[in-house]
Design a protein around this motif. Structure first.
Motif, PDB file in Angstrom:
ATOM      1  N   ARG A  65      52.378   5.078 -12.968  1.00 18.53           N
ATOM      2  CA  ARG A  65      52.817   4.856 -11.448  1.00 18.53           C
ATOM      3  C   ARG A  65      52.761   3.367 -11.122  1.00 18.53           C
ATOM      4  O   ARG A  65      53.673   2.587 -10.152  1.00 18.53           O
ATOM      5  N   HIS A  66      52.096   2.452 -12.068  1.00 19.70           N
ATOM      6  CA  HIS A  66      52.025   1.012 -11.607  1.00 19.70           C
ATOM      7  C   HIS A  66      52.958   0.199 -12.374  1.00 19.70           C
ATOM      8  O   HIS A  66      52.747  -0.955 -12.398  1.00 19.70           O
ATOM      9  N   PRO A 122      48.200   7.367 -13.867  1.00 20.83           N
ATOM     10  CA  PRO A 122      48.440   5.962 -13.166  1.00 20.83           C
ATOM     11  C   PRO A 122      49.004   4.931 -13.828  1.00 20.83           C
ATOM     12  O   PRO A 122      49.650   3.984 -13.031  1.00 20.83           O
ATOM     13  N   ARG A 123      49.059   4.883 -15.129  1.00 27.79           N
ATOM     14  CA  ARG A 123      49.788   3.804 -15.690  1.00 27.79           C
ATOM     15  C   ARG A 123      51.039   3.519 -15.657  1.00 27.79           C
ATOM     16  O   ARG A 123      51.880   2.710 -15.619  1.00 27.79           O
ATOM     17  N   ARG A 180      42.656  16.015 -19.121  1.00 24.31           N
ATOM     18  CA  ARG A 180      43.548  15.043 -18.183  1.00 24.31           C
ATOM     19  C   ARG A 180      44.229  14.086 -18.850  1.00 24.31           C
ATOM     20  O   ARG A 180      45.466  14.261 -18.684  1.00 24.31           O
ATOM     21  N   ASN A 181      43.788  13.447 -19.778  1.00 22.16           N
ATOM     22  CA  ASN A 181      44.286  12.667 -20.856  1.00 22.16           C
ATOM     23  C   ASN A 181      45.313  13.325 -21.701  1.00 22.16           C
ATOM     24  O   ASN A 181      46.516  13.036 -22.075  1.00 22.16           O
ATOM     25  N   ALA A 193      36.516   7.157 -26.675  1.00 21.81           N
ATOM     26  CA  ALA A 193      35.348   6.160 -26.124  1.00 21.81           C
ATOM     27  C   ALA A 193      34.849   6.620 -24.980  1.00 21.81           C
ATOM     28  O   ALA A 193      33.691   6.800 -24.635  1.00 21.81           O
ATOM     29  N   TYR A 194      36.063   7.060 -24.009  1.00 20.20           N
ATOM     30  CA  TYR A 194      35.730   7.630 -22.624  1.00 20.20           C
ATOM     31  C   TYR A 194      34.911   8.840 -22.580  1.00 20.20           C
ATOM     32  O   TYR A 194      34.161   8.927 -21.642  1.00 20.20           O
ATOM     33  N   VAL A 242      37.760  18.193 -17.885  1.00 20.98           N
ATOM     34  CA  VAL A 242      38.217  17.034 -16.903  1.00 20.98           C
ATOM     35  C   VAL A 242      38.539  15.949 -17.562  1.00 20.98           C
ATOM     36  O   VAL A 242      39.796  15.288 -17.663  1.00 20.98           O
ATOM     37  N   HIS A 243      37.663  15.315 -18.287  1.00 22.27           N
ATOM     38  CA  HIS A 243      38.083  13.872 -18.816  1.00 22.27           C
ATOM     39  C   HIS A 243      38.781  13.940 -20.246  1.00 22.27           C
ATOM     40  O   HIS A 243      39.794  13.355 -20.181  1.00 22.27           O
ATOM     41  N   LEU A 283      50.015  12.650 -12.874  1.00 19.62           N
ATOM     42  CA  LEU A 283      48.876  12.420 -13.876  1.00 19.62           C
ATOM     43  C   LEU A 283      48.618  11.244 -14.568  1.00 19.62           C
ATOM     44  O   LEU A 283      47.431  11.152 -14.950  1.00 19.62           O
TER      45      LEU A 283
END
Lengths: 329, 305
Positions: free
Chosen positions: B303-304, B300-301, B224-225, B202-203, B220-221, B298
């Motif tokens: 990272r948090h 952020p999920r 990166r994933n 979807a993104y 890019v989109h 790469l």
């Protein structure tokens, strides 16, 4: 200018060809949206409303999807005929879209600020820090608290409602003429739904945008839309001003929809669910596609596709039994 | 972050000790080096002296304790073969292995990302079919056979490239191509599969609806994933290469750590084997930390969490 519609969809047809069968998702959809107007497309899942939106935005993956007929005119330009690169240049700038599931529709590995600023960069309007600052302003505008800090956060750090606000910020970033909102509140809980619709309506009014609101929610349609097109099995079966259509529908399907949801001012007080399930779009019933589930159905419904019949000024329905439905409702 | 690195170092240290234990005792099961290093007619006296000099006359457990003491003082012993410190030999060979692995992996990753991404862009298209075939062939070709055939064709028959050894560019071509086959083949498949998912997400639709150009949408989109699964596989394949590409280094006479290790094992050069294992294990530990840090950068999920 008011008279010329921003978007004019004329007899749009889309099918999906899989190895074995052809799915007729959109079968001759026509509607217009004028500046400052909110047009709702109402229908169950599988009625072709989201495919219609994707076809307008030229987001369908082909194969398997093919636009087999009809035209989409945006501000007079033939969308489906122009080179895709030209249309992509209009996307985001003149036409924007808000998707249903913001968690899936935002990129998980880029900060939301980056994703909003990307609009300015992709359309060469601003870059670098200037684009980032515009992104923060937009987050502020859609009501996200502490926008400068939140711009650096990622999708998974936002709540459902806040994520949808981010999507809306992206959609309105470049001041489009048309906003297509595909089930913008479906993934949200009820209190947040109302806030998001309020935000969308406010922004639409402020910028005098046209909006297409795709939804299965009668309440949303009643609250937010000016005109409504009811879709069933890939066709617009009834259209007209929201008040008229929802008060006294002329199509048996619209009436069945209204009878299937609880309403405060309901007459009988008894809910009547729609029997059966939506048609298999690879094998759409002959005649009126709704006839297997329709309590008004007669022989002619099985044989002949119904013509559009005027129900009231500005209202029409494709039903063989408009009068019976109208008087029943 | 410091906490994370510390824990990682502790785990790796424990693993390293286990590895050293296993190598130290297993290598001694290969037999007595005395027989290999002394002339066949060496007197018993010479044999006893040789064993005594290198400590082979003592029980294995005692040898191990001596070894541990020496290691703690930074001494990994002398090579039986070369009469030089074992560590010196290993550190001499290792850069050649790293250079070969680095070039082969970098080229594999870059090529696999381009081929895999373009194949996924039009699944079922001509490029996809040719690319998938080529990658499958690369992933399944036996490297020793390709290496020998390569030498036969390009070095012996056509005389375009040298048969073995190292030096300027021509020496690098065959070893690199052979080393790339498997990583390239496997990674094209991984990139293609994860890009297929990313491109239908979807993104990506959102990006297109925003008016982002196709090149940026893909590279890019989506990429990166998709890069997260590529990093996993690429990391694993790199471990295989910095371990010393034993077969390729042997076939091409490449003076790397893989060749050093196999030669030392065959000749029962225990100290060199031990030093080589310790160095490669440390390198793999560092590489794994690098991969972990790359994940964090790469995604952020992660990272948090």
């Amino acid at each position: 200018m008011r008279d010329q519609p921003v978007l004019d969809v004329d007899d749009l047809r889309v099918e999906f060809r899989t190895g074995r069968e052809t799915i007729h998702a959109v079968n001759g959809v026509s509607f217009q949206v004028a500046t400052g107007e909110t047009a709702a497309i109402l229908g169950e899942s599988g009625s072709g409303k989201s495919v219609t939106a994707a076809a307008i935005m030229r987001l369908l993956q082909s194969p398997p999807a093919f636009v087999t007929g009809g035209a989409v005119r945006f501000k007079g330009k033939d969308v489906l005929a122009m080179p895709i690169a030209d249309w992509r240049d209009s996307c985001g700038r003149e036409v924007a879209m808000v998707f249903q599931d913001a968690l899936m529709s935002l990129n998980p590995v880029f900060s939301v600020g980056w994703q909003i600023a990307e609009l300015f960069r992709a359309h060469s309007i601003a870059s670098g820090r200037a684009a980032d600052e515009r992104a923060v302003e937009l987050l502020d505008r859609v009501g996200i608290p502490d926008p400068a800090r939140r711009a650096k956060d990622y999708t998974h750090q936002f709540s459902g409602g806040m994520r949808q606000r981010v999507m809306i910020a992206m959609a309105i970033a470049l001041g489009p003429d048309l906003l297509i909102a595909d089930e913008p509140t479906t993934a949200l809980d009820v209190t947040v739904q109302a806030q998001i619709m309020e935000l969308l309506e406010g922004l639409r009014e402020e910028a005098d945008m046209a909006m297409i609101l795709i939804t299965h929610d009668l309440g949303v349609v009643a609250d937010a839309a000016d005109n409504v097109a009811v879709m069933y099995a890939g066709r617009v079966v009834e259209r007209g001003p929201v008040g008229d259509v929802l008060r006294r529908p002329g199509h048996a399907y619209t009436l069945a929809l209204l009878d299937s949801v609880p309403r405060v001012q309901s007459k009988g007080g008894k809910l009547r669910p729609i029997v059966g399930s939506p048609p298999d779009l690879a094998r759409i019933p002959t005649g009126c596609a709704f006839h297997p589930r329709c309590r008004f159905a007669t022989d002619i419904c099985r044989r002949e596709a119904p013509p559009a019949v005027a129900v009231a000024p500005g209202c029409s329905a494709e039903c063989h039994h408009v009068e019976r439905v109208f008087n029943d409702g | 972050m410091a906490h994370f690195l510390g824990r990682r170092a502790l785990h790796s240290g424990i693993a390293l000790i286990g590895l050293i234990l296993a190598v130290f005792f297993l290598v001694r099961l290969t037999g007595d080096p005395t027989a290999l290093y002394l002339p066949i007619d060496a007197s018993l006296q010479t044999r006893i002296e040789f064993a005594k000099k290198h400590g082979f006359d003592r029980p294995a457990t005692e040898q191990f304790l001596v070894f541990l003491k020496d290691v703690s003082e930074g001494d990994l012993g002398y090579s039986l073969r070369k009469q030089r410190p074992a560590m010196e030999l290993v550190l001499e060979a290792y850069p050649t292995t790293l250079a070969l692995a680095g070039v082969a992996m970098t080229l594999s990753i870059v090529l696999a990302v381009i081929v895999g991404a373009l194949a996924a862009y039009r699944p079922g298209g001509v490029f996809d079919r040719v690319g998938s075939m080529a990658s499958l062939a690369g992933a399944s070709a036996p490297d020793f056979w390709v290496a020998i055939t390569g030498i036969l064709v390009f070095a012996v028959t056509l005389r375009w490239l040298p048969t073995s050894g190292t030096g300027d560019l021509p020496y690098w071509i065959l070893p690199i191509v052979v080393l790339m086959l498997r990583p390239f083949g496997l990674m094209v498949q991984v990139v293609r599969a994860s890009m297929l998912g990313a491109l239908s997400s979807a993104y990506v639709k959102t990006a297109r609806a925003k008016g982002v150009g196709e090149t940026a949408v893909i590279f890019v989109h989506a990429l990166r994933n998709a890069s997260l699964s590529v990093v996993t596989v690429a990391g694993d394949l790199t471990v295989g290469l910095i371990n010393g590409a034993v077969i390729v280094e042997t076939v091409f006479g490449w003076p790397g750590v893989g060749k050093l290790m196999i030669d030392s094992v065959i000749q029962r050069d225990f100290p060199t084997v031990q030093a080589a294992v310790m160095v490669t294990a440390t390198a793999i530990f560092l590489l794994n930390i690098l991969i972990d840090l790359l994940y964090v950068a790469l995604d952020p999920r992660i990272r948090h969490q």
